[in-house]
Design an enzyme around this catalytic site. Structure first.
Site, PDB file in Angstrom:
ATOM      1  CG  ASP B 210      -1.827   1.192   1.292  1.00 15.01           C
ATOM      2  OD1 ASP B 210      -2.606   1.293   2.244  1.00 15.01           O
ATOM      3  OD2 ASP B 210      -1.767   2.034   0.375  1.00 15.01           O
ATOM      4  CG  HIS B 211       3.060   2.383  -3.604  1.00 15.63           C
ATOM      5  ND1 HIS B 211       2.743   1.323  -4.411  1.00 15.63           N
ATOM      6  CD2 HIS B 211       2.777   3.477  -4.332  1.00 15.63           C
ATOM      7  CE1 HIS B 211       2.300   1.758  -5.561  1.00 15.63           C
ATOM      8  NE2 HIS B 211       2.315   3.063  -5.541  1.00 15.63           N
ATOM      9  CG  HIS B 273      -4.080   4.339  -1.069  1.00 15.96           C
ATOM     10  ND1 HIS B 273      -3.155   3.352  -0.857  1.00 15.96           N
ATOM     11  CD2 HIS B 273      -4.289   4.378  -2.401  1.00 15.96           C
ATOM     12  CE1 HIS B 273      -2.820   2.821  -2.014  1.00 15.96           C
ATOM     13  NE2 HIS B 273      -3.483   3.414  -2.971  1.00 15.96           N
TER      14      HIS B 273
END
Lengths: 338, 521
Positions: B210-211, B273
Site C-alpha cells: 500500500d505505497h 489508502h
C-alpha cells in the site's frame, strides 16, 4: 577595525534583518519568508582562505541543517581586532513559493583577539539548540587559546588529514574531551559500509575468525589519519568477533599522498577468505572494486567534499561510540608507528 | 546456468558471530541481507518500469549484498543473457533522476537470471526450486527468497499454491511473498485470497503493498503525535471538532479508463489508502515503534470504525463522476468520454464519506474523507479542526469563526501548519488568524528514493511498517462494503461535477448537515 563586538548590537541587526526580509516579500505574490534554525554552526577559517568556498558549503547545508551560521575569519596580528557583519542566506525549495532563510554572521578577528571571542560568540548562539564548532585551520586548532572557543561547542569538527602529524593530532583530539567529529573518519563511511555489507552474509560472518591480517595501502611517506582510523576500526571489529589481526602498512608510490588505495583482509591459509577493496578516482568521484573470493562488485561513491562530510557529521550531534573507540585505537597505532 | 564454486563447509557456522561487528547504525543506511528476489511476470511492465530500476538503484546506492540475485520468471522463452540485455535497456530508460553506470550495472547483472515458466505448470516451480538452490550455493544468498507477484491478481492464488507445492515456501532462510492491491474486490474475495495465501505462507511473511502512504509520511505523523508531549492531550473528542482527509488529483484517468471503471474512487483510494491515513491519525500510541506494534494499533482503530447501516449510507456518503469542462484554455473530456469507458458508466471518480470511530477517544467526532479525479489541484492533506474557545473574551473577531486548525500536508509539499488567532498590531484588540508553518525539507535537489526502492528494501529487510496486514484489509472492507452495496443498487445522475471543481454539491451538503464545510486546500 574595532577592538570589540557588542553581541546585543549583532542580535539587533539580526532582528532588523527579519523585519526587512518580511517587508521585501510581497504578500500578494509570495508566501512570505520562513525562518529556520536547528543549531548554531561556528566555522573558524583563516582569512587567507577563499570565503566563497565556506559560504557555498553553508548554503548547501542550510536546507538540511538550517542554522545560525557564524564564520570567524582569523588573520595573524598582534593587535586585538574584532568586527562583524550580519546577513541572511535564503533559498526557495524547488516547487515551493516560500523562501526559507537562515541568519549568517561573519566576524573578522585577529589571533590576538581569540581570548575575547568566547564571551562575544556565546551570546550569539541560538538558545536551546546545539552549538557546532568547525575548525578548518590546523594552525588555529593548535593555538593555546583555542580551548576557550572549543569550550562553547557541543561538538567540535575538524579534518585531521590537514594536520602534518597524525599521531599528534589523534592524541590532541582525544585530549579535548569533547564530542568530536573528524572528517577524515567521515570520509571512510562509504568504505566501511561496503565492509559491513560483506559481513551481513552469515557464511562470511562465520569465517571472520580466519582473518589475521589487515593490509592498508596508502600514498605518501606515512599513513594518513584515515588509514589509522580504518585499520583501528577493522581491528576492533575483528577482535570482537574472535579474530586476532595484525596491521600491515604498505606505501604505494603511485598513489597520491594522504589517499587510501587498497584494503585487504586475509588469513594465513592459502585459499582462505580474502576480502579486497580497491579505491580509485578523485574527490569529485570515487569508485571501489570489491572482491570477496569469487564475487566481485563495483561501487560508486558520492563526491568527497565538505558538504557531504559535514551533512553526515551534523546529523550526529551527540557521542559516537564507534568513532571514539576507533579514535583511541588509531591513536595507539599511530604512536606505535612513529 | 550457475557458477561452479564449491560450497564452504557448514561447520564454520558453528563459530559464527551472532551479529555483524561492523555495523554502525549511526552512520550506515540499513543493509539488505543476502537474498534472492524471484519475480513472477518478469517480462511485464511493472518489472521493466519499476522493479528492476528500483533494484538497480539500490545496487547503485550500495545497499545490496555482493551476491544479490534476481530470478525473472515469465512465459516468454529467453536466456539469461537475453533477460539481462532486456533489463539493461529498461533500467537505462526508466531510471528516475539517477545516472546509469555501466560498471555498476555489469556487477549487478551478474546476479540476474531467467527461467521461462507458466504459473499454471507445476514443473515451472520445480524448475524454480532448482534455480534457487544453485543461486544459494554460488551467490551466498543464505536461502533467503522474496517472491514478488508482478502478475494479475487473479493469479495470486495459483502462484502461492505452486510455491507451496514445490516446497519453496520453506528453506534455509526466510521466504516472503509480495503482492500488490487490489486485495480482493470485496470482503469475501479478500478473505478468500488471504486463505489461499495462508495455506502456504504465514501472515508475517505476506507483504501487501500500500505505497500511497510513504514511509516518511507515516513516520512524520507518528513523530508529530507521539514525539511531542503537547499535542496528544488535545487529540480526542474533547478538543477535536472534526477531521477532514482529502486526496485530490487534478488529472483524469489518463488512458486507464478501462481499469478504473472496474474500481472507482471508493475502492481505489478510500478502502485502502485513505482509511490507512485515518488509522494513522486516529490510532492509539503503540508501546514501541516496531512494525507490528504500529500495525496492531492501526488495525484496532479500523475495527472500531462504525459500519454504516443501509439507511445511513446515502446521508453519509457521496458518489460523483466528473463531466467535461474547459480548464486552462483546453477542453477536458468527462469520464464517460474517456477512452475505454462505457458511455453510461456509473463508476465513481469522486467519493466522499463521513465515518465515525466508536471508541472513547473519538466518539461523536466526524471523519470526513474525500477523494476524486479532475479536482482543481493535486493535494493530499489531513485537516484537524479543533473546537472553538468556549467563550469569546474579545467579543468575536472580524473574520467570523476561525477555529484552530492543524493541517498535516502529505503532498505535494509535506509539512505541518497550525492556524491560530493573534492580535493585529495597533490599537484595539482585534484578532486575526495566522499560520505557523513547518516544511519537512528534503534538500534542494536531493533525490528521494522511489516508492518501489523503499518497498523492496523494506520487504527484504523484513520491515512491514508500510505493508498492510490481513486484519487491516478486512476491517477496511468492512467499513466500505456497506457503501458499495447501496451504491451498486443506485442509478446516479452522472456526471454530477464539472472537471476542475471540488466535487458534487451533495458533498458540501453532507458536511453542512453537521454545520461543517470542506476546507479549500
Amino acid at each position: 577595525m574595532s577592538t570589540t563586538i557588542q553581541p546585543e548590537r549583532v542580535l539587533r541587526e539580526l532582528a532588523e534583518l527579519w523585519v526587512t526580509l518580511g517587508k521585501e516579500s510581497d504578500p500578494a505574490h509570495s508566501s512570505g519568508v520562513l525562518r529556520a534554525c536547528t543549531m548554531t554552526l561556528i566555522t573558524l577559517v583563516e582569512e587567507s582562505e577563499d570565503p566563497s568556498d565556506v559560504w557555498s558549503t553553508m548554503a548547501a547545508l542550510m536546507p538540511e541543517h538550517p542554522s545560525r551560521a557564524i564564520v570567524i575569519r582569523f588573520h595573524p596580528s598582534g593587535m586585538r581586532e574584532l568586527a562583524s557583519r550580519v546577513f541572511s542566506q535564503c533559498w526557495m525549495p524547488f516547487g515551493h513559493r516560500r523562501q526559507i532563510c537562515c541568519e549568517q554572521i561573519e566576524i573578522s578577528a585577529s589571533d590576538a583577539s581569540l581570548p575575547d571571542l568566547a564571551p562575544v560568540v556565546l551570546p550569539l548562539a541560538v538558545a536551546d539548540l546545539p552549538v557546532m564548532v568547525w575548525c578548518r585551520s590546523a594552525r588555529l586548532f593548535g593555538l593555546p587559546e583555542f580551548p576557550q572557543i572549543a569550550r562553547i561547542a557541543h561538538k567540535l569538527l575538524l579534518d585531521s588529514s590537514a594536520f602534518p602529524d597524525p599521531a599528534a593530532i589523534l592524541a590532541q583530539i582525544q585530549r579535548t574531551g569533547k564530542v568530536a567529529g573528524d572528517l577524515a573518519w567521515t570520509r571512510l563511511t562509504r568504505v566501511r559500509e561496503l565492509i559491513s555489507q560483506i559481513f551481513e552474509s552469515r557464511s562470511y560472518l562465520a569465517r571472520l575468525p580466519e582473518l589475521t591480517q589487515v593490509a592498508v595501502t596508502y600514498g605518501g611517506t606515512f599513513p594518513p589519519t584515515g588509514a589509522y582510523y580504518l585499520a583501528a576500526w577493522i581491528s576492533e571489529c575483528l577482535e570482537s568477533a574472535g579474530a586476532h589481526p595484525h596491521v600491515k602498512w604498505q606505501a604505494a608510490p603511485d598513489v597520491g599522498a594522504g589517499q587510501i588505495s587498497r584494503l585487504e583482509l586475509t588469513g594465513p591459509v592459502e585459499g582462505g577468505l580474502h576480502v579486497a577493496i580497491f579505491v580509485s578516482g578523485d574527490r569529485a568521484q570515487q569508485f571501489a572494486e570489491v572482491q570477496i573470493d569469487t564475487l566481485a562488485s563495483h561501487a560508486v561513491f558520492p563526491p568527497d567534499n565538505d558538504y557531504e562530510l559535514l551533512r553526515e557529521e551534523l546529523s550526529i550531534p551527540g557521542r559516537d561510540a564507534v568513532y571514539e573507540k576507533s579514535l583511541a585505537r588509531a591513536g595507539r597505532l599511530a604512536a606505535e608507528r612513529q | 546456468m550457475l557458477c561452479g564454486a564449491t560450497v564452504r563447509p557448514c561447520d564454520k557456522l558453528k563459530n559464527m558471530a551472532s551479529a555483524n561487528p561492523f555495523q554502525d547504525p549511526l552512520r550506515f543506511e540499513r543493509r539488505i541481507p543476502e537474498c534472492a528476489v524471484a519475480i513472477f511476470g518478469a517480462n511485464g511492465d511493472l518489472t521493466k518500469r519499476k522493479l528492476l530500476p528500483a533494484l538497480y538503484r539500490l545496487a547503485y546506492e550500495r545497499r545490496l549484498s555482493p551476491g544479490f540475485a534476481v530470478v525473472g520468471i515469465s512465459r516468454t522463452p529467453m536466456s539469461d543473457d537475453q533477460f539481462r540485455a532486456s533489463m539493461r535497456e529498461s533500467v537505462a530508460k526508466f531510471l528516475e533522476d539517477s545516472p546509469f553506470d555501466e560498471e555498476v550495472w555489469s556487477g549487478f547483472a551478474q546476479g540476474l537470471y531467467y527461467m521461462a515458466g507458466d504459473i499454471g505448470d507445476s514443473g515451472a516451480f520445480s524448475n524454480l526450486a532448482s534455480h534457487l538452490n544453485g543461486i544459494e550455493e554460488c551467490r551466498h544468498t543464505a536461502g533467503n527468497v522474496l517472491f514478488y507477484l508482478s502478475t494479475q491478481p487473479s493469479q495470486y492464488a495459483a502462484a502461492a499454491k505452486g510455491i507451496g507445492a514445490a516446497g519453496l515456501a520453506a528453506g534455509n532462510g526466510w521466504r516472503r511473498i509480495v503482492i500488490e492491491k487490489p486485495f480482493g474486490h470485496d470482503l469475501e474475495s479478500a478473505r478468500e485470497l488471504s486463505g489461499n495465501l495462508h495455506e502456504v505462507f504465514r501472515e508475517s511473511d505476506v507483504y501487501r503493498i500500500d505505497h500511497y502512504l510513504g514511509k516518511e509520511t507515516v513516520q512524520n505523523i507518528l513523530a508529530f503525535r507521539f514525539g511531542n508531549g503537547i499535542f496528544e492531550p488535545l487529540w480526542d473528542r474533547r478538543y477535536v471538532n472534526s477531521v477532514q482527509i482529502t486526496a485530490a488529483e487534478s488529472i483524469g484517468v489518463e488512458g486507464r479508463g478501462g481499469y478504473y471503471q472496474e474500481a472507482g474512487a471508493l475502492r481505489d483510494m478510500i478502502q485502502n489508502h485513505l482509511l490507512q491515513i485515518m488509522a494513522t491519525i486516529a490510532m492509539e500510541p503503540s508501546a514501541t515503534f516496531q512494525p507490528d506494534a504500529v500495525r496492531d494499533e492501526r488495525a484496532k482503530l479500523l475495527r472500531t470504525v462504525r459500519v454504516m447501516k443501509p439507511d445511513e449510507v446515502l446521508a453519509n456518503s457521496v458518489s460523483g463522476q466528473y463531466g467535461p469542462a474547459r480548464i486552462g484554455g483546453a477542453d477536458v473530456p468527462g469520464f464517460r468520454q474517456e477512452k475505454g469507458v462505457d458511455g453510461q458508466s456509473q463508476t465513481d471518480t469522486y467519493a466522499a464519506a463521513t465515518f465515525f470511530v466508536d471508541n472513547w477517544r473519538w466518539a461523536g467526532v466526524p471523519f470526513y474523507i474525500r477523494t476524486g479525479k479532475r479536482l482543481p489541484k493535486r493535494v493530499t492533506e489531513i485537516a484537524i479542526q479543533f473546537n472553538e474557545a468556549p467563550h469569546a473574551v474579545f467579543g468575536g473577531n472580524d473574520d467570523g469563526s476561525t477555529p484552530n486548525l492543524l493541517i498535516l500536508r502529505i503532498q505535494p509539499e509535506e509539512g505541518i501548519s497550525l492556524r491560530f488567532l493573534s492580535k493585529r498590531p495597533g490599537a484595539g484588540m482585534k484578532l486575526r488568524p495566522v499560520s505557523m508553518d513547518f516544511n519537512y525539507g528534503t534538500s534542494f535537489g536531493e533525490r528521494s528514493p522511489t516508492a518501489y526502492e523503499t518497498l523492496l528494501l523494506d520487504a527484504m529487510i523484513g520491515d512491514a511498517t508500510l505493508y498492510t496486514r490481513q486484519d487491516m484489509v478486512e476491517a477496511s472492507w468492512g467499513a466500505v462494503e456497506p457503501i458499495l452495496n447501496v451504491w451498486q443498487n443506485q442509478k446516479f445522475d452522472f456526471p454530477n461535477y464539472d472537471a476542475g471543481t471540488w466535487g458534487p454539491k451533495a458533498a458540501d451538503e453532507m458536511l453542512a448537515r453537521r454545520g461543517h464545510t470542506w476546507r479549500t486546500p
